[in-house]
Design an enzyme around this catalytic site. Sequence first.
Site, PDB file in Angstrom:
ATOM      1  CG  ASP A  12     -37.778 -78.448  -2.943  1.00 22.60           C
ATOM      2  OD1 ASP A  12     -37.398 -78.136  -1.794  1.00 22.60           O
ATOM      3  OD2 ASP A  12     -38.977 -78.477  -3.271  1.00 22.60           O
ATOM      4  CE  LYS A  62     -43.152 -80.708   5.192  1.00 22.74           C
ATOM      5  NZ  LYS A  62     -42.056 -80.172   4.354  1.00 22.74           N
ATOM      6  CB  ILE A  66     -39.512 -85.382  23.008  1.00 20.52           C
ATOM      7  CG1 ILE A  66     -38.019 -85.039  22.981  1.00 20.52           C
ATOM      8  CG2 ILE A  66     -39.725 -86.891  22.854  1.00 20.52           C
ATOM      9  CD1 ILE A  66     -37.238 -85.622  24.142  1.00 20.52           C
TER      10      ILE A  66
END
Length: 237
Positions: A12, A62, A66
């Site tokens: 991160d 993540k 659609i």
Amino acid sequence: MGGAERVIVALDLADAQAARALVERAPAVRFWKVGLELFTAAGPGLIEWLKARGCRVFLDLKFHDIPNTVAGACRAATRLGVDLLTVHATGGQPMLMAAVSACTGEAARLGSPAPAVLAVTLLTSLDAQLLEQQLLVNVGVSGYVEHLAVLAVSSGVQGVVCSPLETALLRERCGNDFLIVTPGIRPGGSGEGDQRRTLTPGEAFARGADYLVVGRPVTTAPDPQVAFKAIVAEVGG
């Protein structure tokens, strides 16, 4: 699989230069997580660099869109050779099934292993109060996480990302062949940061986790290599 292979360190960081420097300072780490900030800054080149070093990669973007859009993203991730990738369980069964199909289909076309698709249940920054008051979900954290995990199983997803506090429940509910990856891990003596539902590494493994994700306790340590080895030793790896 030893402890070192089961502890994933979250890269991160803000850019590729910082990420590469950290990886080089901690050669004992074999599995790295690349999330939204770093991937946006560094792009696919960082994934290719990690794979060239023999590292395993958890691409934690993540996906939530659609089905057709998520399928395209999953095919692209498969071409990068990532080992794990995430989608939001709340995207629904058609999206989850499209993700799995895209990964397996692209891997078959390439003749390479398919990444395991993991469904994100509930972010570890959310607790029961936020879930009820802001998302209008009143079945409680455990009930909501269990529901989404069962949805993931029925969609053919290979595993979930969940808080260590729900790990034992999902292991019992979903079986031993279902991958469980737990973020929000804090070694003994470290703070919680912005994650509310945390456990120590040993506690998370005892409850049935397959992989743990650890971030700041390693990445901000004076010596990341020493910090990582201490975590592995804590879980008997």
